[in-house]
Enzyme design. Structure first.
Site, short mmCIF file in Angstrom:
data_model
loop_
_atom_site.label_atom_id
_atom_site.label_comp_id
_atom_site.label_asym_id
_atom_site.label_seq_id
_atom_site.Cartn_x
_atom_site.Cartn_y
_atom_site.Cartn_z
N HIS A 1 0.80 -1.24 0.00
CA HIS A 1 0.00 0.00 0.00
C HIS A 1 0.83 1.28 0.00
O HIS A 1 0.28 2.37 -0.08
CB HIS A 1 -0.97 0.01 1.19
C1 UD1 Z 1 -2.54 5.43 5.67
C2 UD1 Z 1 -1.27 5.95 6.35
C3 UD1 Z 1 -0.22 4.85 6.36
C4 UD1 Z 1 -0.75 3.58 6.96
C5 UD1 Z 1 -2.01 3.17 6.21
C6 UD1 Z 1 -2.61 1.92 6.76
C7 UD1 Z 1 -0.73 8.34 6.08
C8 UD1 Z 1 0.14 9.31 5.37
N1 UD1 Z 1 -0.70 7.09 5.61
O1 UD1 Z 1 -2.21 5.21 4.30
O2 UD1 Z 1 0.88 5.28 7.14
O3 UD1 Z 1 0.23 2.57 6.87
O4 UD1 Z 1 -2.96 4.25 6.31
O5 UD1 Z 1 -3.65 1.46 5.97
O6 UD1 Z 1 -1.41 8.72 7.01
N2 UD1 Z 1 -9.46 4.76 1.20
C9 UD1 Z 1 -10.67 4.16 1.02
N3 UD1 Z 1 -11.32 3.71 2.13
C10 UD1 Z 1 -10.80 3.83 3.38
C11 UD1 Z 1 -9.55 4.45 3.52
C12 UD1 Z 1 -8.89 4.91 2.42
O7 UD1 Z 1 -11.19 4.02 -0.08
O8 UD1 Z 1 -11.44 3.41 4.36
C13 UD1 Z 1 -8.76 5.27 0.01
C14 UD1 Z 1 -8.73 6.78 0.05
O9 UD1 Z 1 -9.78 7.30 -0.63
C15 UD1 Z 1 -7.38 7.14 -0.54
C16 UD1 Z 1 -6.54 5.91 -0.34
O10 UD1 Z 1 -7.40 4.84 0.05
O11 UD1 Z 1 -7.49 7.43 -1.88
C17 UD1 Z 1 -5.47 6.12 0.67
O12 UD1 Z 1 -6.00 6.46 1.96
P1 UD1 Z 1 -5.16 7.39 2.96
O13 UD1 Z 1 -5.79 7.43 4.28
O14 UD1 Z 1 -4.89 8.69 2.31
O15 UD1 Z 1 -3.73 6.69 3.06
P2 UD1 Z 1 -3.35 5.14 3.18
O16 UD1 Z 1 -2.66 4.75 1.92
O17 UD1 Z 1 -4.49 4.33 3.66
#
Ligand code: UD1
Length: 363
Positions: free
Chosen positions: A207
């Protein structure tokens, strides 16, 4: 005294659960707490399922910040947490880990004169391209109290000028959760549906933006893993970030079993019964160390060096010959034995809550 616990993303829920449980055990009339969910993760499988399984109380407040660019997400959390504190100020803000929610709430609390305690402080990868590394440095540079998972983390903080008397080497709350709930683990339905055999499959998670945001990078990673792993099946629970790009990649689909993000109990049971794990997560390298499961990390650096020096983790970065060598070792059961890092013993949250209640000077 009012304590805020901040949790926003999947790994935060795992780290905060045992802290709340220990605090509740004390039933102190003078101490009140609020669980603030920032809403960074919002899907059922990324959030609510962890509350259900780990018996975390429902959040008192959900800031519903949701997704966005780094700055959009961070600023949404900051604005909403500041509004909450303006209505009802807390005396201590406890943040865990290194996600955007951690840094955002630390900045807001400090600017409002509230003490901040950082759990999992002091870890450093040295890789400033990781958003988490920036979150760690900012959080630690303004926090008041520091709870660390290792002596290396403690020394990182001392080197950066933090007063020793505010640093407490206590161990790892993620391992508190792992040890407490091991008895509840169960295999996911997909294990039976796909006729998987224990110790005959590899678990893959990816991820990190550096691995999954560019199509040719993730395509290369996946195809190399498939090529090197022979007839061993790859089980790949897909993070929402990775899911967005996966549809556009060409790979041998017969070798890879995709699934939705899994619940905590199912995922760790799958890991516990696997041949090994290939990942770019940090938390998983800690869990595999304790479960003594081989782990290959697809990163050049780690902020958790003890998982390599003491544990079962090996860093291969994007060196595919090193990846091949280690996958072969994994498949042939030729892996180093892991040992348990100091204080990763299931009692870390007791230590932290005892220190908070008895040692810290909080108004
Ligand atoms: C975040 C953390 C990372 C952690 C990871 C665990 C930061 C910078 N990154 O990364 O350190 O290891 O969480 O999972 O804080 N999304 C969904 N549904 C959700 C959550 C996210 O669809 O429930 C999508 C979002 O729309 C986004 C992408 O996933 O486009 C990334 O989500 P985001 O919270 O920005 O960062 P992670 O990659 O999950």
């Amino acid at each position: 005294m009012l304590i805020d616990f901040i949790a926003g993303a999947r790994p935060n829920f795992i780290k905060i659960a045992p802290l709340i449980k220990v605090l509740e055990k004390f039933k102190l009339s003078k101490i009140k707490y609020r669980l603030v969910h920032t809403g960074q993760h919002f899907d059922h499988n990324m959030s609510q399922i962890f509350f259900n399984q780990l018996k975390i109380p429902m959040p008192d407040i959900n800031l519903n910040a949701g997704s966005g660019t780094q700055s959009e997400q961070t600023s949404k959390i900051m604005i909403k947490y500041e509004k909450l504190l303006n209505k009802n100020k807390s005396n201590l803000c406890i943040v865990v880990g290194d996600v955007n929610s951690t840094m955002a709430c630390t900045i807001v609390a400090k600017k409002m004169g509230i003490s901040v305690a950082h759990v999992e402080a002091g870890i450093r990868s040295g890789d400033m391209t990781m958003p988490e590394e920036i979150n760690r440095i900012v959080t630690d540079s303004i926090s008041d109290y520091f709870f660390t998972t290792s002596n290396v983390a403690t020394n990182n903080l001392i080197k950066s000028g933090i007063n020793k008397s505010n640093i407490f080497f206590v161990g790892n709350t993620m391992i508190d959760t792992l040890l407490e709930h091991k008895k509840n683990f169960y295999l996911p339905k997909m294990f039976f549906k796909n006729k998987l055999i224990k110790n005959k499959y590899i678990v893959l998670t990816l991820h990190r933006p550096s691995n999954v945001d560019k199509l040719n990078k993730i395509e290369k990673i996946l195809n190399n893993i498939i090529m090197f792993s022979d007839d061993i099946k790859i089980v790949f629970p897909v993070h929402p970030r990775t899911n967005k790009i996966l549809k556009n990649i060409n790979y041998d689909k017969s070798k890879v079993i995709l699934s939705e993000p899994m619940s905590y109990f199912e995922f760790n049971c799958l890991v516990e019964n696997s041949k090994g794990v290939i990942t770019d997560s940090g938390g998983i390298t800690e869990e595999t160390t304790i479960m003594n499961i081989p782990c290959i990390t697809l990163r050049d650096t780690t902020e958790r060096p003890e998982t390599v020096s003491i544990g079962t983790n090996v860093l291969v970065g994007s060196d595919f010959s090193l990846l091949k060598k280690n996958i072969l070792k994994m498949i042939h059961g030729n892996w180093k034995q892991g040992r348990r890092p100091k204080y990763w013993d299931g009692k870390t949250s007791n230590r932290i809550i005892n220190i908070i209640l008895n040692k810290l000077k909080i108004d």
